[in-house]
Design a protein around this motif. Sequence first.
Motif, PDB file in Angstrom:
ATOM      1  N   LEU A  92       0.841  -1.200   0.000  1.00  0.00           N
ATOM      2  CA  LEU A  92       0.000   0.000   0.000  1.00  0.00           C
ATOM      3  C   LEU A  92       0.870   1.241   0.000  1.00  0.00           C
ATOM      4  O   LEU A  92       1.961   1.257   0.576  1.00  0.00           O
ATOM      5  N   ASP A  93       0.356   2.289  -0.645  1.00  0.00           N
ATOM      6  CA  ASP A  93       1.064   3.564  -0.628  1.00  0.00           C
ATOM      7  C   ASP A  93       0.143   4.648  -0.091  1.00  0.00           C
ATOM      8  O   ASP A  93      -1.083   4.517  -0.135  1.00  0.00           O
ATOM      9  N   LEU A  94       0.732   5.698   0.438  1.00  0.00           N
ATOM     10  CA  LEU A  94      -0.030   6.851   0.914  1.00  0.00           C
ATOM     11  C   LEU A  94      -0.059   7.905  -0.192  1.00  0.00           C
ATOM     12  O   LEU A  94       0.991   8.338  -0.673  1.00  0.00           O
ATOM     13  N   LEU A  95      -1.255   8.319  -0.584  1.00  0.00           N
ATOM     14  CA  LEU A  95      -1.423   9.356  -1.588  1.00  0.00           C
ATOM     15  C   LEU A  95      -2.428  10.381  -1.081  1.00  0.00           C
ATOM     16  O   LEU A  95      -3.380  10.019  -0.393  1.00  0.00           O
ATOM     17  N   PRO A  96      -2.234  11.665  -1.408  1.00  0.00           N
ATOM     18  CA  PRO A  96      -1.122  12.188  -2.219  1.00  0.00           C
ATOM     19  C   PRO A  96       0.158  12.314  -1.401  1.00  0.00           C
ATOM     20  O   PRO A  96       0.130  12.258  -0.172  1.00  0.00           O
ATOM     21  N   LYS A  97       1.273  12.513  -2.100  1.00  0.00           N
ATOM     22  CA  LYS A  97       2.521  12.867  -1.451  1.00  0.00           C
ATOM     23  C   LYS A  97       2.609  14.394  -1.368  1.00  0.00           C
ATOM     24  O   LYS A  97       2.051  15.108  -2.212  1.00  0.00           O
ATOM     25  N   PRO A  98       3.294  14.920  -0.354  1.00  0.00           N
ATOM     26  CA  PRO A  98       3.447  16.377  -0.270  1.00  0.00           C
ATOM     27  C   PRO A  98       4.157  16.940  -1.498  1.00  0.00           C
ATOM     28  O   PRO A  98       4.945  16.251  -2.151  1.00  0.00           O
ATOM     29  N   THR A  99       3.875  18.180  -1.798  1.00  0.00           N
ATOM     30  CA  THR A  99       4.424  18.839  -2.971  1.00  0.00           C
ATOM     31  C   THR A  99       5.943  18.770  -3.015  1.00  0.00           C
ATOM     32  O   THR A  99       6.543  18.497  -4.059  1.00  0.00           O
ATOM     33  N   ALA A 100       6.583  19.017  -1.859  1.00  0.00           N
ATOM     34  CA  ALA A 100       8.048  19.062  -1.806  1.00  0.00           C
ATOM     35  C   ALA A 100       8.654  17.782  -1.230  1.00  0.00           C
ATOM     36  O   ALA A 100       9.828  17.759  -0.877  1.00  0.00           O
ATOM     37  N   GLY A 101       7.861  16.724  -1.113  1.00  0.00           N
ATOM     38  CA  GLY A 101       8.377  15.464  -0.595  1.00  0.00           C
ATOM     39  C   GLY A 101       8.322  15.337   0.909  1.00  0.00           C
ATOM     40  O   GLY A 101       8.540  14.258   1.456  1.00  0.00           O
ATOM     41  N   THR A 102       8.024  16.414   1.593  1.00  0.00           N
ATOM     42  CA  THR A 102       7.828  16.394   3.038  1.00  0.00           C
ATOM     43  C   THR A 102       7.067  17.642   3.427  1.00  0.00           C
ATOM     44  O   THR A 102       6.759  18.487   2.579  1.00  0.00           O
TER      45      THR A 102
END
Length: 224
Positions: A92-102
Amino acid sequence: TDRVALATGGIVLPLRHPLHVAKAAASVDRLSDDRLVLGVASGDRSPEYEAFGVDEDEAGELFREHVRTLRTLWSESYPELETSVGRLDGSLDLLPKPTAGTIPLLVTGHARQSLPWIAENGDGWVYYQRDLDGLADQIEEWRTLAGEKPYVQVLHVALAEDPTAGPERVHQGYAAGSEWLLDHVRDLREAGVDHVMINVRKTDASRDTQAVLRQFAGEVLDEL
């Protein structure tokens, strides 16, 4: 808005599931185009821990674990994680990812951690109102450990209608007129404070809230 930063004062991480915090924060970050700053804390109210069925003695450890979990969920695709609140096996993945990766994490108070840990793992430190002498020493220690990571002070202000009114201490701040407040904020800047989180209150319950905010905007913000 499209320029104003969005910030939380202090999400109590040990009482919230880190998957929910990570997803909600990443969603706000995306919707606001990378303008979210996440204040995180361990909380200081024992009845809340009892209500959530969480052992307060484990709050410090849970805080560290949840910070690691947030960083991993935001930066890695299909992560593998073993935590005290659940397991991710890489499917499983968490979406969305933050714009800047964190997302910037500002630790509020000590969060039951050492200052070196906060300096290494946080993106800034939010602390409460202190006298100027003690503040200078604290900021010097913070700079030694954290370099240029921001130091933020919380300041509660009961704004007097009379701009020339002198200061009186209130919880985590002062009741004062705008002239003294301006000088105090400038003193904080001179001491090395990067940001001030101001909680505006009324000195007189009968005063109109909007009038107090307009006064604060005109006599304080405009001058700063």
